[in-house]
Design an enzyme around this catalytic site. Structure first.
Site, PDB file in Angstrom:
ATOM      1  N   HIS A  76      36.324  37.824  36.930  1.00 47.99           N
ATOM      2  CA  HIS A  76      35.127  37.572  37.750  1.00 47.99           C
ATOM      3  C   HIS A  76      35.471  37.354  39.223  1.00 47.99           C
ATOM      4  CE1 HIS A  76      33.254  37.264  33.850  1.00 47.99           C
ATOM      5  NE2 HIS A  76      34.075  36.274  33.537  1.00 47.99           N
ATOM      6  N   ARG A  77      36.581  37.934  39.675  1.00 50.50           N
ATOM      7  CA  ARG A  77      37.040  37.824  41.069  1.00 50.50           C
ATOM      8  C   ARG A  77      37.341  36.385  41.478  1.00 50.50           C
ATOM      9  NH1 ARG A  77      37.483  42.154  43.712  1.00 50.50           N
ATOM     10  NH2 ARG A  77      37.237  41.200  45.748  1.00 50.50           N
ATOM     11  N   LEU A  78      37.681  35.554  40.512  1.00 49.23           N
ATOM     12  CA  LEU A  78      38.072  34.167  40.779  1.00 49.23           C
ATOM     13  C   LEU A  78      39.595  34.109  40.897  1.00 49.23           C
ATOM     14  CD1 LEU A  78      35.657  32.440  38.236  1.00 49.23           C
ATOM     15  CD2 LEU A  78      35.295  32.866  40.684  1.00 49.23           C
TER      16      LEU A  78
END
Length: 192
Positions: free
Chosen positions: A170-172
């Site tokens: 999740h692009r974390l």
């Protein structure tokens, strides 16, 4: 968690060498000329350690001109297979003549001859011109070792910043930044 960026680099690089299908030592080299115009290209890492990251090239080409005018550079290693990248920023110096000689001697003969035949980064009228120059150098050095050209050698990027980026769902993403502090390093995290 490693607190030494070079030990962490070694660990990630070892993983990349096991998983990358081609050239795990490939790195993007970003330079800027005297007018601050940026340029980026791929080169191959040929040595590394606490004193820096070393690559070799023709010292009369565009990247060399940039580094002469502005002796600072950024490197980027991107290893898609392990979903990681490392960014390096720092000052650039010439590798020693002994280092350049030793690495040049380790190259294949054709690569050595190619270094002599190429006017790297300058206009070429036709591929046949380069191939003819290569054949001429092949004949010139027939039966003897190919010496390192005086215009060819290494550069060392001595980092003052090294960032380790790890892909997360999740692009974390996870970003660890090491910044040179005197003879050591400070470490911190960056938002993704």
């Amino acid at each position: 968690m490693a607190d030494d960026p070079f030990a962490l680099f070694d660990a990630w690089f070892a993983e990349a060498r096991q998983s990358e299908p081609n050239d795990p030592n490939a790195m993007a080299l970003a330079t800027a000329d005297a007018d601050a115009r940026p340029s980026v290209r791929m080169v191959l890492l040929k040595g590394h350690g606490p004193d820096g990251f070393v690559f070799y090239t023709n010292r009369e080409g565009r990247k060399a001109a940039d580094l002469h005018a502005n002796p600072a550079a950024a490197l980027l290693f991107h290893w898609k297979s392990i979903r990681r990248q490392i960014r390096v920023e720092g000052k650039v110096t010439l590798a020693t003549e002994a280092e350049s000689d030793a690495y040049f001697a380790s190259r294949s003969r054709d690569s050595q001859l190619g270094a002599w035949a190429s006017d790297q980064s300058r206009p070429l009228d036709a591929r046949e011109t380069f191939e003819a120059r290569f054949e001429a150098k092949k004949a010139e050095f027939e039966g003897r070792d190919v010496p390192r050209p005086p215009f060819w050698g290494g550069y060392r990027v001595t980092p003052d910043r090294i960032e380790f980026w790890q892909d997360r769902a999740h692009r974390l993403h996870e970003r660890r930044l090491f910044t040179r502090a005197g003879d050591g390093w400070t470490e911190g995290l960056l938002y993704p």
